[in-house]
Design a protein around this motif. Structure first.
Motif, mmCIF file in Angstrom:
data_model
loop_
_atom_site.group_PDB
_atom_site.id
_atom_site.type_symbol
_atom_site.label_atom_id
_atom_site.label_comp_id
_atom_site.label_asym_id
_atom_site.label_seq_id
_atom_site.Cartn_x
_atom_site.Cartn_y
_atom_site.Cartn_z
ATOM 1 N N PHE A 1 0.823 -1.213 0.000
ATOM 2 C CA PHE A 1 0.000 0.000 0.000
ATOM 3 C C PHE A 1 0.856 1.261 0.000
ATOM 4 O O PHE A 1 0.339 2.363 -0.168
ATOM 5 C CB PHE A 1 -0.941 -0.011 1.206
ATOM 6 C CG PHE A 1 -1.922 -1.151 1.175
ATOM 7 C CD1 PHE A 1 -3.127 -1.022 0.510
ATOM 8 C CD2 PHE A 1 -1.627 -2.367 1.787
ATOM 9 C CE1 PHE A 1 -4.036 -2.081 0.460
ATOM 10 C CE2 PHE A 1 -2.519 -3.426 1.745
ATOM 11 C CZ PHE A 1 -3.722 -3.281 1.077
ATOM 12 N N ALA A 2 2.162 1.086 0.207
ATOM 13 C CA ALA A 2 3.098 2.208 0.141
ATOM 14 C C ALA A 2 3.925 2.159 -1.140
ATOM 15 O O ALA A 2 4.971 2.804 -1.236
ATOM 16 C CB ALA A 2 4.015 2.180 1.367
ATOM 17 N N HIS A 3 3.447 1.360 -2.101
ATOM 18 C CA HIS A 3 4.047 1.278 -3.436
ATOM 19 C C HIS A 3 5.490 0.769 -3.417
ATOM 20 O O HIS A 3 6.306 1.169 -4.242
ATOM 21 C CB HIS A 3 3.958 2.640 -4.147
ATOM 22 C CG HIS A 3 2.537 3.106 -4.321
ATOM 23 N ND1 HIS A 3 1.953 4.019 -3.453
ATOM 24 C CD2 HIS A 3 1.591 2.764 -5.222
ATOM 25 C CE1 HIS A 3 0.706 4.228 -3.823
ATOM 26 N NE2 HIS A 3 0.450 3.478 -4.901
ATOM 27 N N GLN A 4 5.795 -0.104 -2.454
ATOM 28 C CA GLN A 4 7.086 -0.791 -2.440
ATOM 29 C C GLN A 4 6.860 -2.289 -2.226
ATOM 30 O O GLN A 4 7.272 -2.874 -1.220
ATOM 31 C CB GLN A 4 8.013 -0.217 -1.368
ATOM 32 C CG GLN A 4 8.497 1.192 -1.667
ATOM 33 C CD GLN A 4 9.677 1.613 -0.813
ATOM 34 O OE1 GLN A 4 10.133 0.887 0.065
ATOM 35 N NE2 GLN A 4 10.176 2.814 -1.069
ATOM 36 N N PRO A 5 6.193 -2.945 -3.184
ATOM 37 C CA PRO A 5 5.851 -4.360 -3.009
ATOM 38 C C PRO A 5 7.064 -5.269 -2.857
ATOM 39 O O PRO A 5 6.954 -6.355 -2.279
ATOM 40 C CB PRO A 5 5.057 -4.689 -4.277
ATOM 41 C CG PRO A 5 5.477 -3.665 -5.278
ATOM 42 C CD PRO A 5 5.735 -2.422 -4.484
ATOM 43 N N TRP A 6 8.230 -4.848 -3.389
ATOM 44 C CA TRP A 6 9.419 -5.689 -3.238
ATOM 45 C C TRP A 6 9.809 -5.866 -1.780
ATOM 46 O O TRP A 6 10.410 -6.875 -1.401
ATOM 47 C CB TRP A 6 10.585 -5.109 -4.052
ATOM 48 C CG TRP A 6 10.998 -3.719 -3.655
ATOM 49 C CD1 TRP A 6 11.915 -3.362 -2.716
ATOM 50 C CD2 TRP A 6 10.482 -2.485 -4.195
ATOM 51 N NE1 TRP A 6 12.024 -1.999 -2.620
ATOM 52 C CE2 TRP A 6 11.150 -1.427 -3.535
ATOM 53 C CE3 TRP A 6 9.543 -2.178 -5.182
ATOM 54 C CZ2 TRP A 6 10.889 -0.085 -3.817
ATOM 55 C CZ3 TRP A 6 9.290 -0.845 -5.465
ATOM 56 C CH2 TRP A 6 9.963 0.183 -4.780
ATOM 57 N N LYS A 7 9.459 -4.893 -0.936
ATOM 58 C CA LYS A 7 9.755 -5.046 0.493
ATOM 59 C C LYS A 7 8.783 -6.031 1.148
ATOM 60 O O LYS A 7 9.175 -6.779 2.054
ATOM 61 C CB LYS A 7 9.727 -3.685 1.189
ATOM 62 C CG LYS A 7 10.930 -2.827 0.844
ATOM 63 C CD LYS A 7 11.036 -1.610 1.744
ATOM 64 C CE LYS A 7 12.325 -0.839 1.454
ATOM 65 N NZ LYS A 7 12.472 0.363 2.312
ATOM 66 N N THR A 8 7.532 -6.032 0.695
ATOM 67 C CA THR A 8 6.620 -7.081 1.144
ATOM 68 C C THR A 8 7.198 -8.448 0.784
ATOM 69 O O THR A 8 7.222 -9.370 1.603
ATOM 70 C CB THR A 8 5.227 -6.916 0.504
ATOM 71 O OG1 THR A 8 4.515 -5.873 1.172
ATOM 72 C CG2 THR A 8 4.406 -8.191 0.596
ATOM 73 N N GLN A 9 7.705 -8.563 -0.425
ATOM 74 C CA GLN A 9 8.228 -9.841 -0.911
ATOM 75 C C GLN A 9 9.413 -10.323 -0.082
ATOM 76 O O GLN A 9 9.473 -11.489 0.333
ATOM 77 C CB GLN A 9 8.604 -9.699 -2.388
ATOM 78 C CG GLN A 9 7.403 -9.444 -3.284
ATOM 79 C CD GLN A 9 7.737 -8.726 -4.574
ATOM 80 O OE1 GLN A 9 8.898 -8.727 -5.015
ATOM 81 N NE2 GLN A 9 6.732 -8.092 -5.199
ATOM 82 N N GLU A 10 10.357 -9.433 0.194
ATOM 83 C CA GLU A 10 11.529 -9.876 0.954
ATOM 84 C C GLU A 10 11.195 -10.128 2.417
ATOM 85 O O GLU A 10 11.740 -11.041 3.043
ATOM 86 C CB GLU A 10 12.677 -8.886 0.808
ATOM 87 C CG GLU A 10 12.445 -7.523 1.400
ATOM 88 C CD GLU A 10 13.625 -6.579 1.163
ATOM 89 O OE1 GLU A 10 13.770 -5.625 1.948
ATOM 90 O OE2 GLU A 10 14.392 -6.786 0.186
#
Length: 760
Positions: A636-645
């Motif tokens: 929701f903060a437009h950094q999905p790669w951080k969700t992924q890691e």
């Protein structure tokens, strides 16, 4: 002829390979989570079974000298892997809870001089308990085996839905005994046993009941027990004496008298055994009567073939485990996945007899009409991911569970849906009224077979019981005042989420007046947010925030199983609004980053006895459910790669195929459900929504067998331990944009393809 024989042998081998590949139970290890604080049990049970037949390694008093005994917390499931002795095998257990009850009807086989005390772990020879070794221990779905070394007895356990089946292989003995301990229980309060009764019906059938006042205050369980050979002799011991002795003067109840009643009873049944003789015991439970217990026994276990009963249980597990077929990078990952599925399918548990009768919340006998009645609703935990998992791959069961909740509501004097309930009792444990989120999730996703409008009315009624846990103040002020109720902030936050879920169900049903009312209530989280410090904070009746406040402390700060840091991120119904309130994405992202990297002071661990350092990553507490959506906030903060890691890091650190492989209580399957969803690559961020948030799949391939007859396949390309980032997503061969996957899309069937990379 030789060619035909060769072809036939090849076909046979291929068939055998296919059968072996379909044996999903081989990947399950019920011992995972039995050490430290996973609080799982290793014994035998079928999916959602009413009987959980498992070894208990110790039993401790709930209090010592009037003070809470902290050591008792280890035994929520009755078993601790490091314990050197087994006390016996009881028929009811919770899986992964942080509180407990149950442990009913402990059975222990012995030989030699009769002993009716359990003895101690340090000196097991002083009682009927026995040493054992993990080298002889076998635990698979619906089967448990161990050698009781002190008496040279091999114990084997299996079950049906309502019957526990014991097979004991004895040495040659003229003094073989079966101890039936009705005093034993998990979390032994001083006055837990209210009354017990045992009746010897004939030389192979025994019936009775146990009434307890534990976590469930008015709980009665009935039983019927049969032996595969006639009892040679039997007797009872009552470990609590009574002032009136007249009856006992007229009858000697200690030996071969056919019945016994009292608060603290142990019974013994004696046999003569030959070398390696097998004694089979079938032990049926009922919430209603001994007559129903006998009927359950006769319907579910008409024969005495232990191997056949065990095979039927294994088949039931394979049927359930096959609902998701996965290919993983290694065998450890497969063990983690299918053990998580196993744990997820242990509860809620069936709570009715074969004739559909059950004891209701009003303590009357009811009959489930057109549904299976369930109990063991740990809803503060399970509404987050377990019930959404059921809604996806156990749709019929989930509907029956909701119908059970609605029956509970009808029987409730408060007309409330369950909060935390089991065995015809409401425990009033934890905060919120999360049945409404489970119901809303089914309505919004269109999977309900219950009357949706009637269910919504039950949700509205529950959300307006003003005398429940500060709810009247919440409705009046928009928050729960800290000077009126403990855990005021977390309760406010939980209520606000539940209100949002009610609003979503109302919108789906076109009841816009209800939608508008509860959508407004769902914004009450803002009333406990202190913008001056950027955290949720306890608020007093006069409207001011409490002055003495520590954002890291969990001790009396207005929160339950978390602190201000954790709960300030608990707004799954409005993540965009929460991020905006915290200063927007530029401020929010480093704030969220620090949650996973910060160092907690020692006092945090001193205050929180139910959390181990193993279950914490920075200040992210995976063992406590309010954090379970947090890794997905980066989407929701437009950094999905951080969700992924973050997701892949949590999967790796918090779940291992070892006895201490769970980073916290499994909580009736919620921890396991988080693992299943996150491993597949998507998560139900806000139950009551049609949306899932994408993460980072940790499998190579998965096929979901949906109850509508369709399949949904997740195909992962370039998978690897370092390839945690999603570079591309395709749905049915077309480019998929964004991070939101619809439930309706999954139900339609198809293929979701992830292409992974080591760089974001």
């Amino acid at each position: 002829m030789k060619k035909q024989l060769f072809v036939g042998l090849i076909a046979l081998l291929l068939t055998q390979c296919a059968v072996a590949q379909d044996n999903y139970t081989q990947y399950v290890n019920p011992l995972i989570g039995t050490k430290k604080m996973g609080h799982t049990y290793p014994g035998a049970t079928v999916p959602f079974g009413a009987v959980q037949l498992s070894p208990d390694t110790d039993t401790l008093p709930y209090s010592v000298n009037g003070k809470y005994n902290a050591d008792v917390y280890k035994y929520c499931a009755g078993y601790q892997y490091d314990d050197p002795t087994i006390v016996g095998f009881s028929h009811t257990h919770f899986s992964g809870t942080g509180h407990s009850d149950l442990g009913d009807f402990l059975i222990m086989p012995t030989t030699g001089k009769l002993q009716l005390n359990p003895g101690t772990a340090a000196q097991p020879e002083t009682g009927y308990r026995s040493r054992y070794s993990h080298s002889s221990e076998v635990a698979t779905p619906d089967y448990y085996k161990v050698k009781l070394e002190d008496d040279n007895i091999m114990a084997e356990l299996t079950t049906t839905t309502r019957v526990g089946v014991h097979q004991y292989t004895f040495p040659k003995s003229d003094e073989a005994h079966i101890i039936l301990d009705l005093m034993h229980g998990i979390y032994n309060y001083d006055d837990k046993n209210v009354w017990t009764f045992v009746r010897v019906e004939n030389d192979t059938l025994v019936t009775g009941f146990r009434q307890t006042n534990g976590w469930a205050r008015t709980r009665i369980v009935y039983f019927a027990m049969t032996f595969s050979k006639p009892i040679a002799s039997y007797g009872f011991a009552n470990f609590k004496t009574y002032p009136y002795k007249g009856f006992y003067k007229r009858f000697d109840q200690s030996n071969n008298f056919p019945e016994m009643a009292g608060e603290q009873i142990r019974a013994h049944f004696d046999f003569k055994t030959s070398e390696n003789e097998k004694l089979l015991i079938k032990f049926a439970l009922s919430p209603v009567s001994t007559a129903n217990a006998i009927e359950n026994l006769r319907i579910e276990t008409p024969g005495n073939d232990f191997a056949t009963i065990r095979k039927q249980g294994e088949q039931k597990w394979n049927e359930e485990l096959s609902k998701i077929k996965v290919e993983t990078l290694n065998k450890d990952a497969k063990a983690n996945f299918y053990t998580a599925m196993y744990h997820a399918f242990l509860s809620p548990t069936v709570y009715m007899d074969n004739n559909n009768q059950y004891k209701g919340l009003d303590q009357n006998v009811h009959k489930a009409d057109g549904f299976t009645n369930y109990t063991t609703f740990s809803l503060w935990d399970t509404y987050r991911a377990l019930h959404p998992l059921f809604n996806l791959i156990q749709t019929k069961r989930n509907n029956d569970m909701i119908k059970s909740m609605l029956a509970h509501q009808e029987q409730s004097v408060h007309k409330m849906l369950p909060v935390w309930s089991h065995y015809a009792n409401e425990n009033w444990c934890m905060s919120g009224y999360h049945s409404v989120a489970v119901i809303a999730d089914a309505i919004v996703k269109g999977t309900n077979t219950f009357d949706a409008n009637k269910a919504l009315d039950a949700c509205i009624q529950t959300a307006n019981v003003s005398y429940y846990d500060g709810l009247g103040e919440y409705i009046k002020r928009g928050y729960v005042p800290d000077d009126i109720r403990p855990n005021s902030v977390s309760t406010t936050m939980e209520y606000a989420f539940d209100d949002w879920s009610i609003a979503q169900a109302a919108k789906k049903l076109g009841r816009m007046d209800v939608y508008n009312t509860f959508l407004k209530r769902s914004q009450n989280w803002k009333n406990v947010y202190d913008a001056s410090i950027g955290y949720m904070r306890p608020r007093l009746s006069n409207g001011s925030f409490r002055k003495e406040f520590d954002v890291l402390s969990t001790n009396g700060q207005g929160f339950i199983e978390g602190n201000a840091w954790n709960y300030s991120l608990f707004v799954p119904q409005d993540p965009e609004g929460m991020i905006a309130a915290m200063g927007g994405e530029k401020k929010f992202i480093p704030h969220l980053d620090s949650l996973f990297t910060m160092h907690l002071p020692d006092k945090f661990f001193e205050e929180t006895e139910d959390i181990t350092r193993d279950g914490i990553i920075g200040n992210y507490v995976h063992g406590n459910e309010p954090s379970h959506h947090v890794a997905y906030l980066y989407n929701f903060a437009h950094q999905p790669w951080k969700t992924q890691e973050r997701v892949r890091m949590i999967l790796k650190k918090q779940y291992k195929p070892d006895v201490d492989g769970l980073g916290g209580n499994d909580d009736c399957g919620q921890m396991s459900a988080w693992y299943i969803f996150s491993t597949l690559g998507f998560y139900p961020f806000a139950p009551g929504s049609d949306d899932y948030q994408l993460g980072s799949p940790a499998i190579k391939k998965a096929i979901l067998q949906l109850e509508n007859g369709k399949t949904f396949t997740i195909d992962v390309k370039n998978q690897g331990d370092k390839n945690v980032y999603v570079s591309r997503v395709l749905l049915n061969g077309k480019e998929f944009k964004g991070t939101t996957l619809k439930h309706s899309t999954i139900l339609g069937g198809g293929v979701l393809e992830f292409v992974m990379s080591s760089k974001h």
